[in-house]
Design a protein around this motif. Structure first.
Motif, PDB file in Angstrom:
ATOM      1  N   CYS A  77       8.626 -93.868  12.472  1.00 34.35           N
ATOM      2  CA  CYS A  77       9.080 -92.631  13.396  1.00 34.35           C
ATOM      3  C   CYS A  77       8.024 -91.820  13.315  1.00 34.35           C
ATOM      4  N   ALA A  79       6.680 -87.960  15.065  1.00 36.39           N
ATOM      5  CA  ALA A  79       6.877 -86.320  15.223  1.00 36.39           C
ATOM      6  C   ALA A  79       6.989 -86.114  16.643  1.00 36.39           C
ATOM      7  N   ASP A  80       6.331 -86.511  17.756  1.00 37.32           N
ATOM      8  CA  ASP A  80       6.352 -86.279  19.079  1.00 37.32           C
ATOM      9  C   ASP A  80       6.162 -87.804  19.755  1.00 37.32           C
ATOM     10  N   VAL A  81       7.284 -88.319  20.411  1.00 35.01           N
ATOM     11  CA  VAL A  81       6.984 -89.438  21.014  1.00 35.01           C
ATOM     12  C   VAL A  81       6.357 -89.162  22.354  1.00 35.01           C
ATOM     13  N   GLU A  82       6.142 -87.970  23.034  1.00 34.11           N
ATOM     14  CA  GLU A  82       5.603 -87.756  24.139  1.00 34.11           C
ATOM     15  C   GLU A  82       4.061 -87.783  23.779  1.00 34.11           C
ATOM     16  N   ALA A  83       3.761 -87.032  22.581  1.00 32.66           N
ATOM     17  CA  ALA A  83       2.204 -86.989  22.233  1.00 32.66           C
ATOM     18  C   ALA A  83       1.699 -88.647  21.983  1.00 32.66           C
ATOM     19  N   ALA A 103      14.640 -90.645  22.512  1.00 31.93           N
ATOM     20  CA  ALA A 103      13.046 -90.335  22.321  1.00 31.93           C
ATOM     21  C   ALA A 103      12.677 -91.620  21.538  1.00 31.93           C
ATOM     22  N   GLN A 119      11.295 -90.998  17.873  1.00 32.14           N
ATOM     23  CA  GLN A 119      11.254 -89.758  17.500  1.00 32.14           C
ATOM     24  C   GLN A 119      12.832 -89.092  17.015  1.00 32.14           C
ATOM     25  N   SER A 121      16.116 -87.147  16.227  1.00 32.33           N
ATOM     26  CA  SER A 121      16.428 -85.899  16.596  1.00 32.33           C
ATOM     27  C   SER A 121      16.678 -84.704  15.698  1.00 32.33           C
TER      28      SER A 121
END
Length: 121
Positions: A77, A79-83, A103, A119, A121
């Motif tokens: 897991c 915190a921020d999949v885009e990061a 995500a 990530q 939800s």
């Protein structure tokens, strides 16, 4: 039989330095001490451990090249999949976003082991 706790997953890696760079520096996993004599490294993630074990012949082929998540994989897991995606891409790792629309992404370590980063939800 009653299984009471999940302890660890072990992955085979061919080059410990290269694997450590991925798991320690790219993913940021914290290493823990290990007392075993054969080459490897352990990481602690909550109550779960990831064990990397050196095997010079290690390399994982994808059974399903279209959808990496339909291959054997380990999932973490984030915190921020885009990061996470940005860091992986900047470091030269391929990324495949989850086909489910959630995500999550899939990447491969230097030996081809599939790693999912999701990530919540």
């Amino acid at each position: 039989m009653e299984i009471i706790q999940y302890l660890h997953t072990a992955l085979l890696v061919s080059d410990l330095d290269r694997a450590e760079n991925f798991y320690s520096n790219i993913l940021g996993l914290p290493k823990v001490e290990r007392v075993l004599k054969f080459p490897g490294v352990w990481y602690q993630i909550g109550s779960f451990q990831l064990h990397l074990i050196v095997d010079s012949q290690a390399h994982t082929e994808l059974d399903n090249r279209e959808k990496w998540g339909r291959n054997a994989h380990v999932a973490f897991c984030v915190a921020d999949v885009e990061a996470a995606k940005q860091k992986l891409v900047e470091a030269g790792y391929e990324v495949q976003m989850s086909a489910s629309g959630r995500a999550a992404l899939f990447t491969r370590d230097p030996d081809g082991n599939v790693v999912e980063l999701s990530q919540l939800s």
